[in-house]
Write a protein that holds these residues in place. Sequence first.
Motif, mmCIF file in Angstrom:
data_model
loop_
_atom_site.group_PDB
_atom_site.id
_atom_site.type_symbol
_atom_site.label_atom_id
_atom_site.label_comp_id
_atom_site.label_asym_id
_atom_site.label_seq_id
_atom_site.Cartn_x
_atom_site.Cartn_y
_atom_site.Cartn_z
ATOM 1 N N GLU A 189 8.185 8.604 19.943
ATOM 2 C CA GLU A 189 8.841 9.265 18.806
ATOM 3 C C GLU A 189 8.748 10.774 18.959
ATOM 4 N N LYS A 190 9.861 11.475 18.727
ATOM 5 C CA LYS A 190 9.863 12.932 18.875
ATOM 6 C C LYS A 190 9.714 13.668 17.544
ATOM 7 N N SER A 191 9.981 13.021 16.425
ATOM 8 C CA SER A 191 9.924 13.661 15.113
ATOM 9 C C SER A 191 8.507 13.630 14.545
ATOM 10 N N LYS A 192 7.955 14.796 14.257
ATOM 11 C CA LYS A 192 6.619 14.866 13.662
ATOM 12 C C LYS A 192 6.612 14.224 12.274
ATOM 13 N N LYS A 193 7.693 14.428 11.522
ATOM 14 C CA LYS A 193 7.768 13.829 10.180
ATOM 15 C C LYS A 193 7.717 12.303 10.268
ATOM 16 N N LEU A 194 8.508 11.741 11.186
ATOM 17 C CA LEU A 194 8.537 10.288 11.305
ATOM 18 C C LEU A 194 7.219 9.738 11.832
ATOM 19 N N ILE A 195 6.559 10.471 12.721
ATOM 20 C CA ILE A 195 5.244 10.039 13.198
ATOM 21 C C ILE A 195 4.277 9.944 12.029
ATOM 22 N N ASN A 196 4.309 10.938 11.141
ATOM 23 C CA ASN A 196 3.445 10.908 9.956
ATOM 24 C C ASN A 196 3.792 9.734 9.047
ATOM 25 N N ASP A 197 5.108 9.488 8.875
ATOM 26 C CA ASP A 197 5.541 8.347 8.062
ATOM 27 C C ASP A 197 5.052 7.041 8.676
ATOM 28 N N GLN A 198 5.196 6.933 9.999
ATOM 29 C CA GLN A 198 4.782 5.715 10.701
ATOM 30 C C GLN A 198 3.273 5.494 10.567
ATOM 31 N N LYS A 199 2.504 6.557 10.739
ATOM 32 C CA LYS A 199 1.048 6.425 10.636
ATOM 33 C C LYS A 199 0.640 6.009 9.227
ATOM 34 N N ARG A 200 1.304 6.565 8.241
ATOM 35 C CA ARG A 200 0.986 6.211 6.859
ATOM 36 C C ARG A 200 1.308 4.738 6.579
ATOM 37 N N ASN A 201 2.483 4.290 7.015
ATOM 38 C CA ASN A 201 2.889 2.909 6.736
ATOM 39 C C ASN A 201 2.102 1.893 7.563
ATOM 40 N N LEU A 202 1.841 2.232 8.827
ATOM 41 C CA LEU A 202 1.124 1.291 9.692
ATOM 42 C C LEU A 202 -0.373 1.240 9.389
ATOM 43 N N SER A 203 -0.874 2.245 8.688
ATOM 44 C CA SER A 203 -2.301 2.238 8.337
ATOM 45 C C SER A 203 -2.634 1.129 7.352
ATOM 46 N N ASN A 204 -1.600 0.493 6.782
ATOM 47 C CA ASN A 204 -1.817 -0.642 5.891
ATOM 48 C C ASN A 204 -2.155 -1.923 6.655
ATOM 49 N N LEU A 205 -2.024 -1.872 7.982
ATOM 50 C CA LEU A 205 -2.408 -3.013 8.808
ATOM 51 C C LEU A 205 -3.934 -3.123 8.850
ATOM 52 N N PRO A 206 -4.470 -4.295 9.146
ATOM 53 C CA PRO A 206 -5.918 -4.404 9.366
ATOM 54 C C PRO A 206 -6.351 -3.419 10.455
ATOM 55 N N GLY A 207 -7.535 -2.853 10.311
ATOM 56 C CA GLY A 207 -7.993 -1.818 11.226
ATOM 57 C C GLY A 207 -7.939 -2.206 12.688
ATOM 58 N N SER A 208 -8.295 -3.452 12.998
ATOM 59 C CA SER A 208 -8.290 -3.903 14.389
ATOM 60 C C SER A 208 -6.883 -3.945 14.971
ATOM 61 N N ILE A 209 -5.878 -4.163 14.116
ATOM 62 C CA ILE A 209 -4.487 -4.195 14.560
ATOM 63 C C ILE A 209 -3.932 -2.774 14.658
ATOM 64 N N TYR A 210 -4.274 -1.956 13.676
ATOM 65 C CA TYR A 210 -3.788 -0.566 13.681
ATOM 66 C C TYR A 210 -4.249 0.176 14.931
ATOM 67 N N LYS A 211 -5.424 -0.173 15.441
ATOM 68 C CA LYS A 211 -5.952 0.490 16.632
ATOM 69 C C LYS A 211 -5.093 0.241 17.863
ATOM 70 N N LYS A 212 -4.276 -0.796 17.813
ATOM 71 C CA LYS A 212 -3.399 -1.106 18.945
ATOM 72 C C LYS A 212 -2.235 -0.122 19.062
ATOM 73 N N VAL A 213 -1.905 0.552 17.952
ATOM 74 C CA VAL A 213 -0.735 1.437 17.920
ATOM 75 C C VAL A 213 -1.086 2.787 18.540
ATOM 76 N N LYS A 214 -0.258 3.218 19.495
ATOM 77 C CA LYS A 214 -0.480 4.490 20.174
ATOM 78 C C LYS A 214 0.842 5.238 20.263
ATOM 79 N N TRP A 215 0.827 6.513 19.903
ATOM 80 C CA TRP A 215 2.033 7.331 19.967
ATOM 81 C C TRP A 215 2.056 8.108 21.286
ATOM 82 N N VAL A 216 3.182 8.027 21.982
ATOM 83 C CA VAL A 216 3.318 8.692 23.278
ATOM 84 C C VAL A 216 4.621 9.491 23.310
ATOM 85 N N LYS A 217 4.689 10.479 24.202
ATOM 86 C CA LYS A 217 5.873 11.341 24.294
ATOM 87 C C LYS A 217 7.027 10.657 25.015
#
Length: 366
Positions: free
Chosen positions: A110-138
Amino acid sequence: MNLYEKIETKIKQENYLTFDKYMEMALYEPNYGYYDNPQTSLDPNNCDFITSPELTRLFGASIYNFFLKILKNHSYRNFTEFGAGSGKLAYDILCEDLDNNYITNYYIVEKSKKLINDQKRNLSNLPGSIYKKVKWVKDASDISSSFFLANEVFDAMPVKIFKVINNNYFEKVIRINNNTLIYDFIKAKTGFIQEIEKIQKNIGLSFPNNYESEISFKSEEFIVKNFKNKKDFIFLIIDYGYGQNEYYHIQKKQGNIQYYYKKNKVIDCLAFSGNVDISCNVDFSQIYKIFNNLNHNLVSYTTQKDFLIYCDILKQADQICDELKRNSVLKTLLFPTDMGETFKIMLVSNKTFRNSLDINDIRHKL
């Protein structure tokens, strides 16, 4: 400095902005472009367009079902999504994987900083062990052995616009007149003309005077960057578009680009720079040829309707108790008059899939 001032500065430096450079700024300029604009919402109740993941979790569940079908013969522990929007699709897919735990890493490009923040906020509702799987790359150039996904990504890539005037080829540009952005045309450069002529040769037609359309050079740049030397992958592309014969149909004299401002389709985007969704139908023949030149294989090209039915969406829909809601969702996703046939599915891989996918294939339209 606002977006208009940034565009104005660029135009003064170069005397004009080609449409693709304008589209890049209008959509992606940090803090000001449409996808980085704090005022832009992807909430289906307050957005300029609705994507399938925002409409229903059935879409993500269907893609996950397809992922499971692929896993029967091919092992992919990484999942990579380009342009994840609000993060809703990633959320739904990871929720489907909760019991199976097949996905080791879920990469988001993802290139948009705003969308990255939105994604992190929404995905943080996942269980912690699942959320840890998510990684943002360029970018995904270093990711291997992965199931790749791009839902409505290619339609938002900047395009160059050409027009035939007095039997000559011109390129659409943006200039400033009395502090107002306006369209103008310059003589197309040699490389652009060669691409236009190549398309005409492919479809066996010559574009008439006043014919206007687009070519995406960013698509090739994106594919080569991420997939040139890629091994062990499958790439699922979901977008609205056509094969080249339909894309450049002689009657489509105004091209394939469209603008949405406050949920309404508008003719001109220049007056609302940074607040308008700019998108363009995808030339799937072009996408196929780029991958073919990289020696990757076209596994399937089909409609969204046929793909989702193959992925058992009708069975999934039984989970929706409200019959009216269920029928409305299925109508939007499957009916030809809605997304069913306008949206296409292209599946590409470095591997060969022989007779393993029982999906209605329309690659003859490419």
